[in-house]
Design an enzyme around this catalytic site. Structure first.
Site, PDB file in Angstrom:
ATOM      1  N   TYR A 142       0.847  -1.197   0.023  1.00 41.17           N
ATOM      2  CA  TYR A 142       0.015  -0.029   0.158  1.00 41.17           C
ATOM      3  C   TYR A 142       0.912   1.282  -0.027  1.00 41.17           C
ATOM      4  O   TYR A 142       1.261   1.539   1.141  1.00 41.17           O
ATOM      5  CB  TYR A 142      -0.931  -0.009   1.345  1.00 41.17           C
ATOM      6  CG  TYR A 142      -2.101  -0.902   1.153  1.00 41.17           C
ATOM      7  CD1 TYR A 142      -2.007  -1.845   0.175  1.00 41.17           C
ATOM      8  CD2 TYR A 142      -2.902  -1.180   2.236  1.00 41.17           C
ATOM      9  CE1 TYR A 142      -3.062  -2.846   0.088  1.00 41.17           C
ATOM     10  CE2 TYR A 142      -3.610  -2.450   2.416  1.00 41.17           C
ATOM     11  CZ  TYR A 142      -3.837  -3.160   1.366  1.00 41.17           C
ATOM     12  OH  TYR A 142      -4.954  -4.198   1.272  1.00 41.17           O
ATOM     13  N   HIS A 160      -0.949 -12.375   1.218  1.00 42.21           N
ATOM     14  CA  HIS A 160      -1.705 -11.413   0.418  1.00 42.21           C
ATOM     15  C   HIS A 160      -2.206 -11.943  -0.932  1.00 42.21           C
ATOM     16  O   HIS A 160      -3.587 -11.904  -1.256  1.00 42.21           O
ATOM     17  CB  HIS A 160      -0.769 -10.034   0.052  1.00 42.21           C
ATOM     18  CG  HIS A 160      -1.737  -8.699  -0.322  1.00 42.21           C
ATOM     19  ND1 HIS A 160      -1.085  -7.566  -0.341  1.00 42.21           N
ATOM     20  CD2 HIS A 160      -3.019  -8.549  -0.579  1.00 42.21           C
ATOM     21  CE1 HIS A 160      -2.188  -6.869  -0.449  1.00 42.21           C
ATOM     22  NE2 HIS A 160      -3.125  -7.388  -0.451  1.00 42.21           N
ATOM     23  N   SER A 199     -13.399  -3.572   0.948  1.00 39.81           N
ATOM     24  CA  SER A 199     -14.294  -2.911   0.120  1.00 39.81           C
ATOM     25  C   SER A 199     -15.843  -3.274   0.566  1.00 39.81           C
ATOM     26  O   SER A 199     -16.434  -3.346  -0.438  1.00 39.81           O
ATOM     27  CB  SER A 199     -14.069  -3.202  -1.246  1.00 39.81           C
ATOM     28  OG  SER A 199     -12.770  -3.081  -1.786  1.00 39.81           O
ATOM     29  N   PRO A 200     -16.169  -2.793   1.826  1.00 38.56           N
ATOM     30  CA  PRO A 200     -17.669  -3.078   2.294  1.00 38.56           C
ATOM     31  C   PRO A 200     -18.711  -2.319   1.762  1.00 38.56           C
ATOM     32  O   PRO A 200     -19.611  -2.605   1.761  1.00 38.56           O
ATOM     33  CB  PRO A 200     -17.648  -3.163   3.737  1.00 38.56           C
ATOM     34  CG  PRO A 200     -16.490  -2.263   4.018  1.00 38.56           C
ATOM     35  CD  PRO A 200     -15.071  -2.651   2.840  1.00 38.56           C
ATOM     36  N   ARG A 214     -16.190   0.448  -2.704  1.00 39.73           N
ATOM     37  CA  ARG A 214     -15.330   1.164  -3.367  1.00 39.73           C
ATOM     38  C   ARG A 214     -16.175   2.569  -3.496  1.00 39.73           C
ATOM     39  O   ARG A 214     -15.999   3.588  -4.638  1.00 39.73           O
ATOM     40  CB  ARG A 214     -14.749   0.810  -4.564  1.00 39.73           C
ATOM     41  CG  ARG A 214     -14.072  -0.520  -4.391  1.00 39.73           C
ATOM     42  CD  ARG A 214     -13.158  -0.665  -5.585  1.00 39.73           C
ATOM     43  NE  ARG A 214     -12.735  -2.271  -5.667  1.00 39.73           N
ATOM     44  CZ  ARG A 214     -11.730  -2.656  -4.989  1.00 39.73           C
ATOM     45  NH1 ARG A 214     -10.791  -1.762  -4.403  1.00 39.73           N
ATOM     46  NH2 ARG A 214     -11.327  -3.946  -4.892  1.00 39.73           N
TER      47      ARG A 214
END
Length: 311
Positions: free
Chosen positions: A36, A105, A184-185, A188
């Site tokens: 990230y 990941h 991403s609940p 987005r």
């Protein structure tokens, strides 16, 4: 991921303000990864922790395994040597001796997942991590890994817009005592009161090639989620909070990890944990956004390389 600039520019002071606000709201879990911002997110979290006295106030999760070859193409390395180097780098950036949860990941299909679970178990024995996790693996892979080493969590995209985990992953996590960490609940930002506009999508490298955020799909998705926003307003809450509440109502195994760059949005998201939805609330939500409502796949073909497909 937002700390690394994935969805737009931000600053270290803004990210620190978010972390402080999270603590004020009772949030004690932070999820990051070495990629990230190519270390930026971990570094920002580490600088926040160093500015405080005492032990870290968060349960910290990070990830490793994504890398690039000499030509710059993304690939996945689950070898003990690579994961060990990446973990050491993460610990250094975070400024901690261990993390509570370390994820693979993306799975490297060239290695048996049993061997990878053994590698991760070694990190537990060494005191560098307290628990292991996997991101975007299939239910059958989870079962194979659990047979070797307890798996604390599986991270997968899950929201009203992405229901794939309901076809096996939710059930496997419930049966095996594994937490399903839903990223991403709020889809987005599609499931918020400030969804991405076509103009904003044009500025995002991810959205430029993602089927749900390119036309005509984006306009269709914005129109469909307008009804959801109106429902949230009628219920006296925000769309983001309602999306989080819906997800929490799906299973006690689910823990959502929304991302944001603003304190205001963080408060909206956190409010979802306080909402209690009854059967009629859930029926109304499902009427507006039934399974399969979203136009476009969640990933492009290139973005789909890495996550395990099981349906």
């Amino acid at each position: 991921m937002s700390f690394g600039g994935f969805y737009g520019p931000t600053t270290e002071p803004q990210s620190h303000a978010l972390l402080a606000a999270a603590l004020d709201l009772g949030i004690d879990h932070v999820d990051t990864a070495n990629v990230y911002g190519m270390g930026v997110s971990e570094t920002v979290i580490g600088s926040f922790l160093r500015g405080r006295k005492g032990p870290p106030p968060f349960r910290i999760a990070t990830k490793g395994a994504i890398t690039r070859d000499a030509d710059g193409r993304r690939r996945y390395d689950n070898t003990a040597a690579h994961l060990g180097r990446e973990l050491d780098g993460s610990l250094k950036r975070l400024g901690v001796e261990s993390v509570d949860l370390y994820y693979v990941h993306r799975r490297d299909p060239s290695l048996p997942i049993e061997d990878v679970a053994e590698t991760m178990a070694g990190f537990v024995k060494a005191g560098k991590i307290r628990a292991i996790g996997f991101s975007e693996i299939a239910p059958y892979s989870l079962r194979r890994a659990v047979a070797v080493q307890p798996v604390a969590a599986v991270q997968s995209e899950y929201s009203l817009a992405t229901r794939l985990p309901e076809l096996g992953l939710v059930q496997a996590c419930e049966a095996l005592g594994v937490t399903l960490v839903a990223f991403s609940p709020v889809a987005r930002a599609l499931l918020t009161d400030r969804p991405p506009t076509p103009e904003h999508a044009m500025t995002s490298q991810f959205m430029l090639s993602n089927p749900r955020f390119t036309e005509p799909n984006l306009s269709l998705n914005l129109a469909r989620t307008d009804e959801f926003r109106r429902l949230a307003a009628d219920m006296g809450t925000s769309a983001a909070a309602l999306a989080i509440a819906w997800l929490l109502a799906r299973s006690p195994a689910v823990v959502p990890i929304p991302g944001t760059r603003t304190v205001g949005h963080l408060k909206e998201l956190a409010a979802g944990a306080e909402l209690e939805l009854d059967a009629e609330d859930l029926r109304r939500i499902e009427t507006i956004l039934p399974i399969g409502w979203a136009a476009g796949d969640r990933y492009s073909e290139e973005q789909s390389i890495g996550p395990e497909r099981y349906c």
